[in-house]
Design an enzyme around this catalytic site. Structure first.
Site, PDB file in Angstrom:
ATOM      1  N   ALA A   1       0.868  -1.190   0.000  1.00 41.69           N
ATOM      2  CA  ALA A   1       0.000   0.000   0.000  1.00 41.69           C
ATOM      3  C   ALA A   1       0.898   1.232   0.000  1.00 41.69           C
ATOM      4  O   ALA A   1       0.796   2.115   0.858  1.00 41.69           O
ATOM      5  CB  ALA A   1      -0.968  -0.008   1.175  1.00 41.69           C
ATOM      6  N   LEU A   2       1.791   1.245  -0.958  1.00 41.30           N
ATOM      7  CA  LEU A   2       2.881   2.233  -0.958  1.00 41.30           C
ATOM      8  C   LEU A   2       2.385   3.641  -1.253  1.00 41.30           C
ATOM      9  O   LEU A   2       1.447   3.856  -2.010  1.00 41.30           O
ATOM     10  CB  LEU A   2       3.929   1.833  -2.004  1.00 41.30           C
ATOM     11  CG  LEU A   2       4.551   0.444  -1.815  1.00 41.30           C
ATOM     12  CD1 LEU A   2       5.629   0.204  -2.880  1.00 41.30           C
ATOM     13  CD2 LEU A   2       5.140   0.261  -0.423  1.00 41.30           C
TER      14      LEU A   2
ATOM     15  N   HIS B   1       6.883   5.918   1.569  1.00 39.67           N
ATOM     16  CA  HIS B   1       7.714   4.751   1.230  1.00 39.67           C
ATOM     17  C   HIS B   1       8.701   5.109   0.126  1.00 39.67           C
ATOM     18  O   HIS B   1       9.862   4.719   0.163  1.00 39.67           O
ATOM     19  CB  HIS B   1       6.836   3.603   0.709  1.00 39.67           C
ATOM     20  CG  HIS B   1       5.907   3.010   1.717  1.00 39.67           C
ATOM     21  ND1 HIS B   1       4.549   3.146   1.642  1.00 39.67           N
ATOM     22  CD2 HIS B   1       6.147   2.269   2.820  1.00 39.67           C
ATOM     23  CE1 HIS B   1       3.982   2.504   2.655  1.00 39.67           C
ATOM     24  NE2 HIS B   1       4.927   1.973   3.386  1.00 39.67           N
TER      25      HIS B   1
ATOM     26  N   ASP C   1       6.738   6.034  12.164  1.00 41.15           N
ATOM     27  CA  ASP C   1       6.680   4.975  13.178  1.00 41.15           C
ATOM     28  C   ASP C   1       7.890   5.167  14.082  1.00 41.15           C
ATOM     29  O   ASP C   1       8.842   4.384  14.050  1.00 41.15           O
ATOM     30  CB  ASP C   1       6.698   3.609  12.497  1.00 41.15           C
ATOM     31  CG  ASP C   1       5.450   3.402  11.667  1.00 41.15           C
ATOM     32  OD1 ASP C   1       4.383   3.201  12.243  1.00 41.15           O
ATOM     33  OD2 ASP C   1       5.549   3.485  10.422  1.00 41.15           O
TER      34      ASP C   1
ATOM     35  N   SER D   1      -0.310   4.173   4.996  1.00 40.08           N
ATOM     36  CA  SER D   1      -1.112   3.253   4.181  1.00 40.08           C
ATOM     37  C   SER D   1      -2.545   3.220   4.684  1.00 40.08           C
ATOM     38  O   SER D   1      -3.479   2.957   3.934  1.00 40.08           O
ATOM     39  CB  SER D   1      -0.523   1.845   4.250  1.00 40.08           C
ATOM     40  OG  SER D   1       0.813   1.876   3.842  1.00 40.08           O
TER      41      SER D   1
HETATM   42  O1  PAF Z   1       6.573  -0.185   9.133  1.00 41.34           O
HETATM   43  C1  PAF Z   1       6.115  -1.172   8.518  1.00 41.34           C
HETATM   44  O2  PAF Z   1       5.547  -1.077   7.424  1.00 41.34           O
HETATM   45  C2  PAF Z   1       6.247  -2.552   9.150  1.00 41.34           C
HETATM   46  O3  PAF Z   1       6.128  -2.486  10.535  1.00 41.34           O
HETATM   47  C3  PAF Z   1       7.543  -3.272   8.740  1.00 41.34           C
HETATM   48  C4  PAF Z   1       8.773  -2.571   9.255  1.00 41.34           C
HETATM   49  C5  PAF Z   1       7.615  -3.407   7.234  1.00 41.34           C
HETATM   50  C6  PAF Z   1       7.549  -4.681   9.340  1.00 41.34           C
HETATM   51  O4  PAF Z   1       6.466  -5.430   8.890  1.00 41.34           O
END
Ligand code: PAF
Length: 287
Positions: free
Chosen positions: A32-33, A37, A150, A186
């Site tokens: 779901a970029l 990303h 995050d 996402s």
């Molecule tokens: O941040 C994310 O999208 C996820 O937590 C990761 C680091 C890809 C691990 O599934």
């Protein structure tokens, strides 16, 4: 761009890259970029000779099965975006490839894993650490790229690398925001039109908090953030925390030495959004 589904195929290719003495940058994703990303991917492409992006919706980091089921899956659009950017390899493994046996690795992150996301999503960081450590084993990247949205995850992953003494450098990239300030995620695509219209209040409030920090105690500031967001009928804060940006230690009376990070989790029911901001660098909000 080569799309790879098996570990064997991926490792055949990474072996060739390593024989050429080239570096590998890795961007793990759950698909779901969005532009957030892509900023990680572009940074990796600038800093490393080859870039691998993984797309894997990791079941072990979801505490509830409906969240896992509803997580957006947009593989065709994702690979099209990555092709446009010019990524070398996209790794899209099956659950069996990643977890031939159920994920049983257990990690202890102590206090940094117990607050905020750790407190409200028990088991979440263990699941993240399971999949990231497994992906690092498979890909063996020189560098790996994670977004600051995050924020706690980023600190946990740095801790994971330290604990396991992994030969990978972790690079963080700034949050990418929509033009109205909403942190790209996402999950934003799961918001209703009304929720989407109200969600930018989260970022606006964080930026305003950055202006208010000089005039308020931390507790008053946290209350003000919660009240401001909760006054919106579409939003409800789950937590508001000010932590030391390195140790994630919650701050009540910060010293000059503390770098402060204001972190929030907010429900636009049932969608859970997170955002954060460095407090001491903020001047005026542009949102
Ligand atoms: O941040 C994310 O999208 C996820 O937590 C990761 C680091 C890809 C691990 O599934």
């Amino acid at each position: 761009m080569i799309i790879i589904h098996s570990i064997k195929h991926l490792q055949e290719l990474t072996e060739i890259v390593r024989k050429k003495d080239k570096t590998i940058g890795f961007v793990p994703t759950m698909g779901a970029l969005h532009q957030g990303h892509l900023s990680l991917v572009k940074t990796s492409m600038q800093q490393c000779d080859y870039t691998i992006v993984s797309i894997f919706v990791n079941p072990t980091q979801f505490e509830n099965s409906s969240d896992f089921k509803n997580y957006p899956r947009t593989q065709e659009a994702d690979t099209a975006l990555l092709y446009e950017v010019g990524v070398d390899f996209v790794f899209i493994p099956s659950e069996k490839e990643i977890y031939p046996t159920p994920g049983i690795r257990t990690f202890r992150f102590g206090k940094i894993g117990a607050i905020m996301e750790g407190a409200y999503r028990p088991g979440h960081f263990n699941g993240v650490a399971q999949v990231v450590s497994r992906l690092f084993d498979i890909v063996q990247p020189d560098m790996a790229f994670f977004g600051e949205k995050d924020y706690q995850q980023l600190v946990i992953i740095k801790q994971l690398v330290k604990q396991m003494d992994l030969p990978v450098e972790i690079e963080s990239c700034p949050i990418v925001r929509e033009s109205d300030g909403l942190a790209m995620s996402s999950r934003n695509r799961l918001l209703t039109t009304e929720q989407r219209a109200h969600a930018p209040l989260i970022a606006r409030t964080l930026f305003e908090a950055g202006d208010k920090i000089k005039k308020m105690s931390i507790n008053t500031l946290k209350e003000w953030v919660a009240q401001t967001i909760d006054a919106d009928p579409y939003l409800k804060t789950e937590y508001v925390e000010v932590v030391n940006a390195v140790t994630l230690h919650p701050l009540k009376r910060p010293t000059e030495a503390d770098i402060m990070q204001l972190c929030v989790a907010v429900y636009a029911d049932p969608i859970r959004l997170i955002d954060n901001i460095r407090l001491d660098k903020i001047c005026k909000s542009k949102y």
